[in-house]
Design a protein around this motif. Structure first.
Motif, mmCIF file in Angstrom:
data_model
loop_
_atom_site.group_PDB
_atom_site.id
_atom_site.type_symbol
_atom_site.label_atom_id
_atom_site.label_comp_id
_atom_site.label_asym_id
_atom_site.label_seq_id
_atom_site.Cartn_x
_atom_site.Cartn_y
_atom_site.Cartn_z
ATOM 1 N N ALA A 36 1.230 -0.767 0.203
ATOM 2 C CA ALA A 36 0.115 -0.041 0.118
ATOM 3 C C ALA A 36 0.841 1.301 -0.097
ATOM 4 O O ALA A 36 0.365 2.149 -1.267
ATOM 5 C CB ALA A 36 -0.758 -0.019 1.098
ATOM 6 N N THR A 37 1.766 1.029 0.823
ATOM 7 C CA THR A 37 2.963 2.170 0.877
ATOM 8 C C THR A 37 3.400 2.129 -0.410
ATOM 9 O O THR A 37 3.306 3.687 -1.073
ATOM 10 C CB THR A 37 3.855 2.106 1.629
ATOM 11 O OG1 THR A 37 3.261 2.115 3.004
ATOM 12 C CG2 THR A 37 4.885 3.300 2.114
ATOM 13 N N SER A 38 3.943 1.907 -1.020
ATOM 14 C CA SER A 38 4.231 1.622 -2.448
ATOM 15 C C SER A 38 3.816 2.507 -3.749
ATOM 16 O O SER A 38 3.956 3.344 -4.157
ATOM 17 C CB SER A 38 4.999 0.584 -3.099
ATOM 18 O OG SER A 38 6.157 0.458 -3.920
ATOM 19 N N SER A 39 2.064 1.699 -3.602
ATOM 20 C CA SER A 39 1.278 2.399 -4.623
ATOM 21 C C SER A 39 1.156 3.848 -4.513
ATOM 22 O O SER A 39 0.950 4.330 -5.217
ATOM 23 C CB SER A 39 0.489 1.156 -4.536
ATOM 24 O OG SER A 39 -0.594 1.210 -2.825
ATOM 25 N N MET A 40 1.253 4.468 -2.760
ATOM 26 C CA MET A 40 1.112 5.309 -2.832
ATOM 27 C C MET A 40 2.204 6.259 -3.465
ATOM 28 O O MET A 40 1.982 7.800 -3.448
ATOM 29 C CB MET A 40 1.335 5.656 -1.025
ATOM 30 C CG MET A 40 -0.457 5.545 -0.258
ATOM 31 S SD MET A 40 -0.173 5.378 1.452
ATOM 32 C CE MET A 40 -0.205 7.539 1.351
ATOM 33 N N ASP A 43 4.336 5.808 -10.243
ATOM 34 C CA ASP A 43 2.830 5.803 -10.870
ATOM 35 C C ASP A 43 2.448 4.268 -11.175
ATOM 36 O O ASP A 43 3.726 3.069 -11.439
ATOM 37 C CB ASP A 43 3.721 6.548 -11.572
ATOM 38 C CG ASP A 43 2.868 6.244 -13.019
ATOM 39 O OD1 ASP A 43 1.746 6.679 -13.014
ATOM 40 O OD2 ASP A 43 3.057 6.197 -14.263
ATOM 41 N N PRO A 44 1.754 3.397 -11.623
ATOM 42 C CA PRO A 44 1.134 2.256 -12.064
ATOM 43 C C PRO A 44 1.544 1.957 -13.183
ATOM 44 O O PRO A 44 1.289 0.609 -13.707
ATOM 45 C CB PRO A 44 -0.680 2.789 -11.485
ATOM 46 C CG PRO A 44 -0.958 3.701 -11.111
ATOM 47 C CD PRO A 44 0.098 4.248 -10.943
ATOM 48 N N LEU A 45 1.356 3.182 -14.305
ATOM 49 C CA LEU A 45 1.572 2.496 -15.978
ATOM 50 C C LEU A 45 3.289 2.571 -15.247
ATOM 51 O O LEU A 45 3.655 0.849 -16.088
ATOM 52 C CB LEU A 45 1.243 3.769 -15.978
ATOM 53 C CG LEU A 45 1.948 3.798 -18.185
ATOM 54 C CD1 LEU A 45 0.884 2.391 -18.514
ATOM 55 C CD2 LEU A 45 1.423 4.632 -18.650
ATOM 56 N N ASN A 50 5.761 8.500 -7.688
ATOM 57 C CA ASN A 50 4.772 9.294 -8.411
ATOM 58 C C ASN A 50 5.064 10.977 -8.145
ATOM 59 O O ASN A 50 5.664 11.537 -7.028
ATOM 60 C CB ASN A 50 3.067 9.056 -8.103
ATOM 61 C CG ASN A 50 3.249 8.502 -6.606
ATOM 62 O OD1 ASN A 50 3.864 9.372 -6.275
ATOM 63 N ND2 ASN A 50 1.959 7.613 -6.078
ATOM 64 N N ARG A 51 4.341 12.316 -7.790
ATOM 65 C CA ARG A 51 4.494 13.473 -7.618
ATOM 66 C C ARG A 51 4.455 13.217 -5.869
ATOM 67 O O ARG A 51 6.211 13.483 -5.137
ATOM 68 C CB ARG A 51 3.307 14.986 -7.254
ATOM 69 C CG ARG A 51 3.467 16.018 -6.546
ATOM 70 C CD ARG A 51 2.519 16.785 -6.858
ATOM 71 N NE ARG A 51 2.279 16.467 -8.651
ATOM 72 C CZ ARG A 51 2.421 17.824 -8.947
ATOM 73 N NH1 ARG A 51 3.214 18.754 -8.854
ATOM 74 N NH2 ARG A 51 1.636 17.776 -10.372
#
Length: 229
Positions: A36-40, A43-45, A50-51
């Motif tokens: 969950a931390t990694s996905s936050m 960027d999923p693509l 991510n930002r």
């Protein structure tokens, strides 16, 4: 064996068995939390930061070497809509992934971090080991513009980018100063045409709205026309 020793031994065995039984659950929860931390932060693509992930990387760089300036690069692909319209969104995604890998490799080579902010927009933060920002920009533009072989396409596709760079202090706020200055420079690069770069200079402002591609989310949070950073 006395009754008390039997009771102690039984309690010890029960405790140990309880720990063994609970371990898979605890391990699973820790794995879920890590995922969950990694996905936050990614960027999923493209799998890039991510930002939020880039902001965390900025904080780490600032803490590791607070006296060292940082180079912030904002990279926007030129006319990516045409690529999507011509090749389809699936192959457009493949191109975004390939370009992201290239930017990530350059950032890692310089000891920094890279992110996909949104759409066809990327950013990178690099420790300022050189004051030759033009060379950094040329490297990014050259690597990005190398032909990309998309699946099921006979001819490789090429894409160019507009790059804005800013030299900032490690302690400067990430969004309000570091990224904002690179954003201003990137819009000036866009104003010059395709495959251009610009370096932020003190007092530089956003170009007039008619020369810009359009407002972005952070433009609505930041002052634009007549604003300096």
């Amino acid at each position: 064996m006395s009754l008390s020793l039997i009771m102690i031994a039984t309690a010890t065995v029960a405790f140990a068995l309880g720990r063994l039984t609970a371990w898979p659950t605890i391990h699973g929860l820790r794995t879920q939390l890590a995922d969950a931390t990694s996905s936050m932060l990614h960027d999923p693509l493209t799998g890039m930061l991510n930002r939020a992930g880039l902001q965390a990387a900025h904080a780490t760089l600032a803490k590791t070497a607070p006296a060292q300036p940082l180079i912030v690069a904002l990279i926007d692909l030129d006319d990516f809509k045409h690529i999507n319209d011509t090749h389809g969104h699936g192959r457009g995604d493949d191109l975004l992934i390939d370009v992201g890998d290239r930017i990530t490799d350059i950032a890692a080579l310089h000891g920094g971090a890279a992110a996909r902010l949104a759409g066809d927009e990327y950013a990178a933060i690099l420790p300022a080991r050189t004051d030759d920002l033009n060379r950094i920009a040329d490297t990014l533009a050259t690597i990005i513009s190398q032909p990309i072989a998309l699946p099921a396409d006979d001819n490789p596709t090429t894409v160019t980018a507009s790059v804005g760079l800013a030299l900032v202090d490690a302690g400067d706020p990430f969004t309000e100063v570091a990224l904002h200055r690179a954003d201003i420079a990137m819009y000036h690069a866009k104003r010059q045409g395709r495959d251009r770069h610009a370096i932020y200079q003190p007092g530089m402002t956003m170009p007039p709205a008619q020369h810009r591609r359009g407002p972005r989310l952070r433009d609505r949070r930041q002052p634009t026309d007549g604003a300096t950073a």
